[in-house]
Design an enzyme around this catalytic site. Structure first.
Site: not given
Lengths: 456, 543
Positions: B103, B189
């Site tokens: 994302g 992440d």
């Protein structure tokens, strides 16, 4: 994870509205949700519109034509059935403090769904739509096979006729089907299962209990399968009447272990081979020894299947417990489900730790579980919906194989008793003596016997 | 890639399914009597040999401490809500999982990785989050922070090499976490922008028998995106000592630079072979693709359903006096009522300083009227109680006991919503309920010693464990995760310890020693990267 406590959250009321064509596993899923929530002590009930429809129609034979949307008579009976089901549900919410009600019907059109949505909102009930969408023909045919053998609509009907009729009933329904989709139903709370879990859409889940239900449903599948439950063979501790521990099998226990492959084969049906079956045991020796002659490749051991931890009483006999901890002994008889051994566990504790097992069990197909008396009672209670006041008192004898076959409308139970004697480890309320009392058979402990559909 | 050495247990894991241990061949050798459910002495880590400096008894007078969610997990670590321990340190039948996020910046990736780590650790899953941005910050020269990672440079350029090296460092740490630290879930992440790149990443993990699953975060709600960006501009370490406007501008520039390269995950691209979960508007919608894999993944989805971009604070205050016998339910005495008044005034004074308005402030009950608007049947109703829908909401949670109800009466007068939660009742002390510590020592000398050695897991007869509380309050924790705004929890010290333990990622060795006093409120403030705690003294404001 004790969801039992969520029922204390003030004013939570949820209505699960099933959506989908016939033979998509809706009833099975609805039943399972109810059973799971009840097992966790949350008040839940399923309202099956089909059974209201059958009541209304009386003895009239129901054929596919009845479900033609253009059939005025059929239509009005079906609308009336839905109305009665929802009325009953609303009454149940109001008068019996229901927490999760399920409307088990096709609810295929937007109109029908928006009517239900309005009704729920007027009564401050949170609606969740749960759609099972499926285009996997094999799966559908399997479900039809299940329905035609167990549905009340096809009692005494030739199976081939039933299948044809059911298929044409489905096509009547398909004419009006409007599936849930992200663009139109963005504002609704809904779950859409595509081909039973290969794809799942979860939209606007807004409370803990809702997420709990979705979590459970995610783990379900609707393929036919069987689950075998059995206790380990008779152990050395069983002979001496001691509880807990980690003893070896007795001589008779070993004989049972050796005989087990044959018994399992018999239960599978003679034509089956020893193939698609996974064995689960606890981490204790007696269950692993019991499994040691089974010819299956896949064997898993689970800590969560270990016997109830009796804490300080581990390794004692019931007589010894009665002498040394008379108060505890009585407290346990008074509320066996909640009683927690000193330094040990209660039945409720077991239910909590079995959560991963239940979830995994729902995900898997054919599983044979070799475990212990208390754990087996909890598992059995889950599958057969046994209330918690009764489940700790069920009699589950040694050397007996229990087979469960979950179906859309009921779970079939059968059992095979091995021809190898074993001591009884059953303790009646109010005594420290072991064994079923032949004269005074209590209702509770015979639950399994009473539920037997077939005995081998 | 420097593939890690194959772990001998892998073959067995593959053979048996998800990470199971095999059945023992020679059963008579199996010494399994020692493994018990309830963390009896023999299954507990040996604290004595761990380090000579660990005192037997630690009083952590400082509850404010540091959020330990990024701390490396101690090999002897036992989590507050852990169901069982295994020798490998991993849960049975769950395997090794790398959750790779995907994302653009500003979608809440860091927030999600931290809160998910907190939750999984609490459940006893060895989890660690690996933030690529931390590796970038550590490696980059101070004046050249972002460009390499946020602009697509040609493959052989210096910038691209720097970027690749950063990624390699991070992945190497992830592999090491599985290999040497017996980790079970790693959360990676990073932006992971393209299908080709995601496929490669998936293959790298698959080759070493680590299940890789992607969670892609997208935001279609402009307001949410704007709020996330504002938050990032204020709190990102990259923008320390920046002025807010410049930081916001820079952050937007990053997003704009990356956007053209980012390809959303879909079934129409190479992604269709991957296991992935799409999370749209942070939990508003969740779509699972090929991800129906197992217990742990479903547990993760369960958390995602309850997770929101969490703002606001949780305030902890003790209920007055705990000396009363557990089984009794007495009302508050005069001192208690005084305490309740001071608590209310201090709390409201504090909230007003944050800009809140309360009833009888001349604005005629800002909070109260907001919640009393009638519900229309044409729109979706807020979840039960309508708490925590707005960022500036405030609610009080307390138990169902008389004295805690009375403690909240003055909040009620000010139009604050009070929720009674049965899970917030004091830990049942069992047979030692009415005893002082000295009496326990004299009456149950051996048990007392066991208790001192491990107060978290020692069960006096009929007593609840802290562990029982931890499991019991899970619904509250998840409710907390989905609420915006502030919550004040008034409860017994035992319950506050466990809740505080969750928010600050305390170990179960510390939780029983956390101290909460009646002269202060403890505030835990949610932040994307780590939570912070501080004390607010309760002032004597009686008229």
């Amino acid at each position: 994870m004790p969801v039992y406590s969520v029922s204390h959250v003030e004013n939570v009321r949820i209505c699960v509205i099933m959506v989908g064509l016939p033979a998509r596993g809706k009833s099975l899923i609805a039943q399972k949700i109810v059973r799971y929530l009840l097992w966790l002590s949350i008040k839940a009930k399923c309202f099956n519109v089909g059974s209201y429809r059958r009541q209304l129609a009386g003895d009239t034979a129901i054929t596919a034509e009845f479900f033609n949307p253009d059939n005025r008579d059929g239509w009005s009976v079906r609308v009336e059935a839905v109305n009665r089901a929802t009325e009953d549900m609303m009454r149940w919410f109001a008068e019996e403090n229901g927490v999760v009600g399920i409307i088990d019907a096709t609810n295929l059109t937007k109109q029908r769904r928006s009517d239900l949505l309005k009704l729920c909102r007027e009564n401050l009930i949170e609606p969740i739509f749960l759609e099972s969408w499926c285009d996997d023909q094999d799966l559908i045919l399997q479900n039809i096979a299940d329905v035609k053998t167990t549905s009340p609509d096809y009692v005494d009907v030739d199976p081939a006729v039933a299948t044809d009729d059911f298929l044409s009933r489905i096509s009547q329904y398909e004419r009006n089907y409007q599936t849930l989709n992200v663009a139109d139903d963005e504002d609704l709370t809904f779950i859409k299962l595509v081909n039973v879990g290969s794809q799942i859409i979860v939209n606007r889940i807004e409370s803990y209990l809702e997420s709990r239900i979705v979590y459970y449903v995610m783990n379900l599948h609707i393929k036919p399968r069987s689950i075998w439950l059995l206790r380990h063979g008779e152990s050395e501790y069983n002979l001496t009447g001691q509880i807990g521990g980690d003893s070896n099998l007795s001589e008779r226990g070993w004989r049972y272990a050796k005989k087990l492959p044959e018994i399992v084969l018999k239960s599978l049906g003679e034509e089956h081979e020893h193939t698609n079956l996974t064995v689960w045991t606890s981490t204790l020796k007696r269950t692993q020894q019991t499994a040691s002659f089974l010819p299956y490749q896949k064997k898993l051991e689970w800590k969560a299947l270990d016997e109830l931890d009796a804490g300080e009483c581990d390794g004692m006999t019931y007589e010894e417990i009665e002498q040394q901890f008379p108060e505890d002994f009585k407290a346990r008889d008074d509320n066996k489900y909640e009683y927690r051994y000193r330094g040990g566990e209660s039945y409720r504790d077991i239910v909590i730790r079995l959560e991963p097992i239940i979830m995994e069990l729902e995900r898997q197909e054919n599983i044979l579980i070799i475990t212990h008396q208390a754990v087996l009672r909890c598992l059995y209670a889950y599958f057969m919906n046994v209330p918690q006041e009764e489940s700790p008192w069920m009699s589950i004898p040694l050397h007996t194989l229990i087979k469960l076959e979950p179906r859309a409308y009921l779970t079939l139970v059968s059992r095979i008793k091995a021809d190898i004697p074993a001591v009884s480890t059953y303790k009646e309320k109010g005594t420290s003596q072991l064994g079923e009392l032949a004269s005074e058979v209590s209702n509770s402990r015979d639950l399994i016997l009473n539920s037997l559909q077939a005995s081998v | 890639m420097s593939a890690i050495e194959l772990d001998p247990e892998y073959d067995l894991e593959i053979f048996n399914g998800f990470g199971s241990s095999p059945l023992l061949r020679n059963l008579s050798l199996g010494r399994r009597t020692k493994k018990r459910w309830s963390f009896h002495l023999n299954s507990k880590p040996n604290l004595i040999d761990r380090s000579p400096n660990v005192p037997v008894r630690r009083r952590l007078s400082d509850v404010t401490g540091i959020d330990a969610v990024h701390k490396q997990i101690d090999p002897h670590h036992i989590s507050p809500a852990q169901l069982y321990s295994t020798e490998s340190g991993r849960l049975f039948h769950a395997g090794k999982i790398c959750i790779a996020l995907a994302g653009l910046p500003g979608r809440g990736k860091t927030h999600l990785s931290v809160s998910l780590t907190r939750y999984l650790r609490w459940l006893g899953v060895k989890t660690h989050s690996f933030h690529l941005s931390n590796y970038r910050r550590a490696a980059a020269p101070a004046d050249d922070l972002d460009h390499a990672s946020f602009v697509m440079y040609p493959h052989d350029s210096q910038e691209a090499m720097f970027r690749d090296k950063t990624v390699e460092n991070c992945l190497n740490d992830i592999l090491n976490f599985f290999e040497t630290d017996k980790g079970q879930v790693a959360i990676y992440d990073a932006v992971n922008a393209t299908p080709e790149y995601r496929r490669q990443l998936n293959k790298r993990f698959q080759d070493v028998n680590i299940q890789c699953i992607f969670i892609e975060l997208t935001v279609t709600d402009e307001n949410m995106l704007k709020k996330n960006m504002e938050l990032a501009a204020r709190s990102l370490p990259d923008y320390e000592n920046w002025n807010y406007e410049d930081a916001y501008k820079d952050y937007s520039a990053r997003i704009n630079a990356l956007s053209p390269y980012y390809k959303e995950m879909s079934q129409d691209s190479e992604d269709k072979t991957l296991a992935y979960i799409k999370m749209i508007n942070f939990g508003q919608r969740i779509e699972l693709h090929n991800s129906n894999y197992g217990y742990l993944i479903n547990k993760v989805v369960f958390f995602l359903m309850n997770s929101r971009i969490k703002l606001g604070s949780v305030y902890f205050a003790r209920c007055y006096k705990n000396e009363w016998d557990y089984s009794k339910d007495p009302p508050l005495d005069e001192g208690g009522i005084n305490y309740a008044k001071n608590l209310t005034k201090t709390m409201i004074k504090h909230l007003k300083s944050k800009g809140r308005v309360f009833e009888d402030d001349g604005e005629s009950g800002f909070l109260a009227t907001k919640l009393k608007t009638t519900l229309s049947i044409d729109e979706k109703h807020p979840p039960t109680g309508a708490d925590g829908v707005e960022d500036d909401s405030f609610v009080v949670w307390t138990s169902v006991k008389k004295r805690t109800k009375q403690t909240t009466q003055f909040f009620k007068e000010r139009g604050v919503n009070i929720r009674h939660r049965i899970q917030l009742s004091q830990k049942n002390p069992g047979v030692v309920g009415a005893m002082t510590e000295e009496e326990i020592r004299d009456n149950f000398p051996t048990e007392y010693e066991l208790f001192l050695a491990d107060p978290y897991h020692h069960r006096f007869s009929r007593a609840e464990l802290y562990h029982d509380l931890a499991i019991k309050i899970e619904p509250l924790i998840l409710e907390m995760e989905r609420m915006s705004g502030d919550i004040l929890i008034i409860a017994d010290e035992t319950v506050l310890r466990v809740l505080h333990g969750y928010l600050m990622a305390c170990s179960c060795y510390d939780i029983p020693w956390l101290e909460f006093c009646t002269d202060e409120i403890v505030e835990v403030k949610f932040n994307a990267y780590s939570n912070t705690a501080r004390r607010i003294p309760i002032e004597n404001l009686s008229d």
